[in-house]
Scaffold this active site. Sequence first.
Site, PDB file in Angstrom:
ATOM      1  N   GLY A   1      38.303  53.593  40.711  1.00  0.00           N
ATOM      2  CA  GLY A   1      38.195  53.682  39.407  1.00  0.00           C
ATOM      3  C   GLY A   1      38.910  52.232  38.842  1.00  0.00           C
ATOM      4  O   GLY A   1      38.994  53.023  37.410  1.00  0.00           O
ATOM      5  N   TYR A   2      38.468  51.858  39.124  1.00  0.00           N
ATOM      6  CA  TYR A   2      38.639  50.592  38.477  1.00  0.00           C
ATOM      7  C   TYR A   2      37.154  50.371  37.469  1.00  0.00           C
ATOM      8  O   TYR A   2      36.298  49.541  37.929  1.00  0.00           O
ATOM      9  CB  TYR A   2      38.806  49.060  38.515  1.00  0.00           C
ATOM     10  CG  TYR A   2      40.124  48.654  40.083  1.00  0.00           C
ATOM     11  CD1 TYR A   2      40.847  49.826  39.944  1.00  0.00           C
ATOM     12  CD2 TYR A   2      40.303  47.728  41.041  1.00  0.00           C
ATOM     13  CE1 TYR A   2      42.011  49.728  40.056  1.00  0.00           C
ATOM     14  CE2 TYR A   2      41.009  47.887  41.085  1.00  0.00           C
ATOM     15  CZ  TYR A   2      42.364  48.739  41.786  1.00  0.00           C
ATOM     16  OH  TYR A   2      43.197  48.542  42.039  1.00  0.00           O
ATOM     17  N   SER A   3      37.689  50.339  35.604  1.00  0.00           N
ATOM     18  CA  SER A   3      36.379  50.247  34.411  1.00  0.00           C
ATOM     19  C   SER A   3      35.150  50.962  34.999  1.00  0.00           C
ATOM     20  O   SER A   3      34.248  50.965  34.830  1.00  0.00           O
ATOM     21  CB  SER A   3      36.411  48.587  35.118  1.00  0.00           C
ATOM     22  OG  SER A   3      37.066  48.212  34.127  1.00  0.00           O
TER      23      SER A   3
ATOM     24  N   ARG B   1      46.833  50.317  39.907  1.00  0.00           N
ATOM     25  CA  ARG B   1      46.681  48.507  40.401  1.00  0.00           C
ATOM     26  C   ARG B   1      45.896  48.681  41.423  1.00  0.00           C
ATOM     27  O   ARG B   1      45.897  49.666  41.563  1.00  0.00           O
ATOM     28  CB  ARG B   1      48.030  47.958  40.461  1.00  0.00           C
ATOM     29  CG  ARG B   1      48.105  46.462  40.766  1.00  0.00           C
ATOM     30  CD  ARG B   1      47.900  45.754  41.016  1.00  0.00           C
ATOM     31  NE  ARG B   1      47.418  46.214  42.380  1.00  0.00           N
ATOM     32  CZ  ARG B   1      45.402  46.504  42.773  1.00  0.00           C
ATOM     33  NH1 ARG B   1      44.702  45.208  42.123  1.00  0.00           N
ATOM     34  NH2 ARG B   1      45.590  46.079  43.873  1.00  0.00           N
TER      35      ARG B   1
END
Length: 338
Positions: free
Chosen positions: A57-59, A338
Amino acid sequence: MDYTTLGRSGLKVSPVCLGTMNFGTSHAVAGCDETEAARIVDAFLEAGGNVIDTADGYSGGQSESIVGRAVKGRRESVVLATKAFLPQGPGPNDSGLSRVHLTRALEASLRRLGTDHVDLYQCHQWDDSTPVEETMATLDGFVRSGKVRYLGCSNFTAAQIVESQWAAHRLGATPFVSLQPQYSLLARGIEAEILPTCRRHGLGTLVWSPLGGGVLTGRYRRGAAPGAETRMGRLHASTLPMARAWADGLLNEPNLEIADHVVKVAADLATTPTAVALAWARRRPGVTSVIVGPRTLEQFQGNLAGFTLDLPAEVAGHLDEISRSATLVPVNGMTTGR
């Protein structure tokens, strides 16, 4: 750099873990481009760090792709960790911890990372809609297939950790060996139940947001708007209401008072507030590794000082006392990013 085993496993990890939420420019709160990310990865590995943590899910998956290219040619020297749960599409099975979503998510992560296995595969958060037995059996299948080496979770409560470990035991399946919880001088809620539960059930911890979203770096002052170049400034400028609300929640009076103490301690020790905050987190009981999430090489180099600084006992005690009432920031869409 000293290494230690992660939970009840034989996996050796460094005391600093490189978090890559800031890798990529496709998110509403843009991070760094691939060139800068590669410089950070190079510096991290040269310093002796070996755990690199990302998530699908990061970027929008860009972080995984950047990490995969950055470690190409030295994959075996890296403990590569990623996570799954967050939405990967609009469909009803495009998120969560079901067998169908986890299987799709792992295959997509492996493609983006350019590898045939992940060293640590983690559930990004709890899924109330999926039986825990289904999740643990699916994860065990990944381990048995050789596509995953170890299993972990992130943002789980003590009860959810216990339920997961018991389910694995009942199934004769692979248990979790790690937890990623939020932990800093501003967020100490895990000390009451979660850290003792991790000890009893064999989980090491990779703690995130040790700088309290940047509040503990000393950049923010009462009555002053955060600078546009700072993380809080970028969150305030975001089009996401949740981002602005999260920044406002961090920049409250109790947090800024704790940050002022950290600034004073740093001045007395001739070091930086960042080093003080990281040194405090690194030496806390139950902490295996501390995740740093730099956006620039300069930030990463500043973070490293926290892993060589030994706080005097009286200083550590003072910080412990002034932050004792700090509670965990509520887990929501921003904090679980995070």
